[in-house]
Design an enzyme around this catalytic site. Structure first.
Site: not given
Ligand SMILES: *Cc1c(COP(=O)(O)O)cnc(C)c1O
Length: 381
Positions: A71, A151, A179, A199-201, A237, A325
């Site tokens: 993300g 977040n 989010q 962001s996938a996680h 890649t 973070c």
């Molecule tokens: C987690 C998050 C990000 C960062 O994503 P990452 O994949 O961990 O770098 C950016 N913006 C928001 C609102 C987030 O919650």
């Protein structure tokens, strides 16, 4: 006793089905998509299939999807890419004070290159004031970047209205939807979004995998040079397994979104009402209606948030004090301060973010833990 995980806004576990779908691309199908023999070439087709799935769910064209490493990278690539490509039109960017550091620090970077950034202060409920936004637009404004959902406090911004205003003035509109995706159905064309980060996680996909949607109408300069992958807009890649992972995770999230939200609302509302009943001197941060189903951010007056997290950890409960973070730092959350929460109350915040593996029993366990820990910490404050 097993771990009770209430920190889904920080990250989520990879879904078994997602992992299953990814595994062959670590094992037998490891070819480089740019290679000309079949185990390489076939991965090029795999990438296109997953790109198409994601484009269909977001409501955009296939060629508007770019794969990134997270993300944070999507946020960087979009903000810098749009800012530098449109510098001839103007140098003003509008964002908010409650953005993720990936946006705030990218904006600071751009300020060193001649861009002027307005950081809007949200209302005390965490929602951006649309009139305030419109007032801050000037003839040099080229980009508005406002997050879809926050977040820390889970508040959902009026994306539709921001999109309309951006269109009215011919300004590009980006939203950090990290989010939101997986929790809210997002359609970029209907919502007039020109660029979006995900962001996938954050929705049961792998870490280290992101997507940047960038409308083909937006002039955009690449920030990463190399072997011309991703239409020469983001070289490197391709992470084939990751691409499969983010596509599958999004597909699963999209098809279960209603039951998922219903479940999270049940857990969250039970949690909030029990806390209200059982623990005095609290403050619920962020709008109560316009918020993510799984988020509850509550300040417990007279409690040190860092100590609270440690006490919960002793009971194998995972939760967060600020955003993950900045959790290593002692500073109170910039989001809470921005919405007018006092320094002390900001330092006493607990963010609980529910997810699919949680159940009511776990929430009861959490409440009991808080009933025990909070009075103890208040005494020692
Ligand atoms: C987690 C998050 C990000 C960062 O994503 P990452 O994949 O961990 O770098 C950016 N913006 C928001 C609102 C987030 O919650």
């Amino acid at each position: 006793m097993s771990i009770k995980y209430f920190d889904h806004a920080a990250t989520t576990a990879v879904d078994e089905k997602v992992l299953e779908e990814m595994l062959p691309f670590f094992r037998e199908n490891y070819g480089n998509p740019s290679s000309l023999y079949s185990i390489g070439k076939s991965n090029k087709e795999i990438i296109n299939i997953y790109r198409m799935k994601i484009a269909n769910i977001l409501g955009c064209k296939v060629n508007e999807i770019y794969f990134t490493s997270c993300g944070t990278e999507s946020d960087n690539m979009i903000l810098k890419g749009i800012a530098f490509a449109n510098k001839n039109k103007g140098n003003h960017i509008i964002t908010s004070q409650i953005e993720h550091p990936a946006i705030l620090n990218t904006c600071k970077f751009l300020e060193n290159f001649g861009f002027k950034v307005t950081y809007l202060k949200p209302k005390s409920n965490g929602i951006i004031d649309i009139e305030e936004l419109e007032k801050n637009i000037n003839k040099n404004t080229i980009l508005i970047s406002i997050m879809y959902a926050n977040n820390e406090i889970g508040t959902i911004e009026p994306i539709n209205k921001i999109g309309e205003i951006a269109k009215k003035y011919g300004i590009y509109f980006h939203t950090d939807a990290v989010q939101a995706i997986g929790n809210i159905k997002v359609n970029v064309k209907q919502e007039k979004i020109d660029a979006l980060s995900m962001s996938a996680h954050k929705f049961y996909g792998p870490k280290g995998m992101g997507v940047a949607y960038i409308s083909e109408k937006v002039p955009f300069m690449r920030i990463q040079d190399g072997g011309h992958q991703e239409k020469d807009k983001r070289s490197g890649t391709e992470n084939v397994a990751g691409i499969v992972g983010i596509g599958k995770a999004l597909e699963l999230a999209d098809s279960n979104i209603e039951s998922y939200n219903k479940k999270l609302i049940q857990l969250r509302d039970f949690y909030i009402s029990e806390v209200r009943k059982k623990i005095p001197y609290i403050r619920i941060n962020g709008d109560l209606e316009k918020r993510l189903s799984g988020n509850a951010n509550i300040s417990f007056s007279g409690v040190d948030g860092g100590k609270l997290i440690k006490e919960l950890d002793k009971k194998e409960i995972c939760a967060s004090s600020g955003s993950a973070c900045s959790a290593g730092l002692l500073n109170p959350s910039h989001v809470l301060l921005s919405i007018g929460v006092s320094q002390n109350l900001a330092k006493s915040a607990l963010r609980i973010s529910f997810g699919k593996e949680n159940n009511i029993e776990e929430v009861k366990f959490l409440i009991e833990a808080l009933e025990e820990i909070i009075p103890k910490l208040r005494k020692s404050y």
